[in-house]
Design an enzyme around this catalytic site. Structure first.
Site, PDB file in Angstrom:
ATOM      1  N   PRO A   1      14.475  -6.470  37.078  1.00  0.00           N
ATOM      2  CA  PRO A   1      13.454  -6.170  36.058  1.00  0.00           C
ATOM      3  C   PRO A   1      12.067  -5.986  36.647  1.00  0.00           C
ATOM      4  CG  PRO A   1      14.922  -7.885  35.274  1.00  0.00           C
ATOM      5  CD  PRO A   1      15.287  -7.644  36.712  1.00  0.00           C
ATOM      6  N   CYS A   2      11.371  -4.965  36.129  1.00  0.00           N
ATOM      7  CA  CYS A   2      10.072  -4.594  36.701  1.00  0.00           C
ATOM      8  C   CYS A   2       8.892  -4.930  35.794  1.00  0.00           C
ATOM      9  CB  CYS A   2      10.036  -3.088  36.996  1.00  0.00           C
ATOM     10  SG  CYS A   2      10.110  -2.061  35.494  1.00  0.00           S
ATOM     11  N   GLN A   3       9.154  -5.569  34.637  1.00  0.00           N
ATOM     12  CA  GLN A   3       8.070  -5.777  33.667  1.00  0.00           C
ATOM     13  C   GLN A   3       6.901  -6.571  34.244  1.00  0.00           C
ATOM     14  OE1 GLN A   3      11.309  -6.230  33.083  1.00  0.00           O
ATOM     15  NE2 GLN A   3      11.874  -5.547  31.033  1.00  0.00           N
TER      16      GLN A   3
END
Length: 322
Positions: free
Chosen positions: A73-75
């Site tokens: 995940p890149c959030q």
């Protein structure tokens, strides 16, 4: 070569790896809507391993595979997020994956790690987080190589991502980077032709681009007719490519990210099918996902996916030599 598909989404990694001739042994995805699309699109066999929550997996439960693929995940890393980096809960899941690798017997460790994330991973927290990532890979026995690749190299979407290849020391594997075309040249981005201006204003946001000869993803033909001349792209990106698709991108043309298609007398936003095409999915895969999900979920899933042709280009360079 076999592979494991972690943080699988709708299976962009899977399709690219399968196109390169590799076999999937299982996947992990916590989003129930994305997983519905994944199952409908790829039709995994009942014998394939599956898990929903990676934080609940035990190392001994993970099937052996030659490559682990994961776009964690890149959030917490994206420039659109809160810039927490590895301090954030979601992006720190990278270390959940490496802990699973630590728990593997040496002979069961994957020869390759195939990792994808946003370009900002290289510079967030002044580069300290990326240094931590490289040190972690080194500690678990992997030599790393990486490169920033733009999807525009293979498809008309301006989407820069960093790809990291971890190669297990002591295992004979082929290097992946640098990536060049078969003629020896570097990838050259596709370009859309300037077609005209709105109200005669020569401004970036007023330009209209023609999609002829670029990609059927930009076509608006009806009844399955995909004549390239029927589509014109309205694009606020100076490069002449569709701006990067993301999970929140297509909430309407009133947002600041205004990309759409000029359809005779009006500008409309891209359809879910066109978004899937811009990520390299064949229409057949889109139709399968469409049967089990709403348009809002399909937009989100396309935006969260990796670009399939990029995965294929990198995957076909992988090889376990022993």
């Amino acid at each position: 070569m076999t592979f494991l598909d972690l943080f699988a989404g709708i299976g962009g990694f899977r399709l690219g790896m399968e196109q390169a001739g590799y076999i999937c042994v299982g996947h992990c995805e916590i989003d129930k809507f994305a997983n519905k699309s994944y199952i409908a699109m790829h039709k995994p066999k009942g014998s394939e391993w599956y898990a929903d929550d990676i934080t609940r997996i035990r190392a001994e439960d993970v099937p052996r595979a030659d490559c682990w693929c994961f776009g964690f995940p890149c959030q917490d890393i994206s420039v659109a997020g809160k810039q927490q980096g590895f301090r954030g809960h979601r992006s720190s899941l990278f270390f959940t994956v490496t802990s699973l690798i630590r728990g593997q017997k040496e002979e069961n460790k994957p020869a390759y790690l195939f990792i994808e994330n946003v370009k900002n991973l290289l510079s967030i927290n002044r580069g300290i987080d990326f240094a931590r990532l490289l040190m972690e890979l080194d500690e678990i026995g992997y030599d790393a190589e990486w490169a920033v690749i733009n999807s525009a190299d293979v498809i008309p979407q301006n989407r820069e991502r960093v790809f990291i290849i971890g190669r297990l020391r002591g295992r004979s594997t082929r290097k992946v980077f640098p990536v060049k075309r078969t003629n020896g040249e570097n990838f050259t981005p596709n370009r859309l032709k300037l077609f005209g201006l709105i109200n005669g204003e020569n401004k970036v946001q007023s330009r209209i681009y023609h999609a002829e000869g670029i990609c059927p993803a930009l076509n608006t033909g009806t009844g399955g007719n995909l004549e390239p001349k029927t589509a014109i792209l309205y694009n606020s990106d100076r490069s002449g490519n569709v701006r990067c698709l993301d999970a929140n991108y297509f909430k309407g043309l009133g947002s600041k990210q205004r990309t759409g298609v000029y359809d005779r007398y009006k500008i409309r936003k891209l359809t879910p099918k066109e978004c899937f095409r811009l990520q390299g999915f064949p229409d057949e895969y889109f139709y399968r996902a469409q049967k089990v999900n709403s348009d809002s979920q399909l937009y989100k899933q396309a935006g969260n996916s990796v670009t399939v042709p990029v995965i294929y280009e990198l995957a076909k360079r992988m090889e376990v030599l022993e």
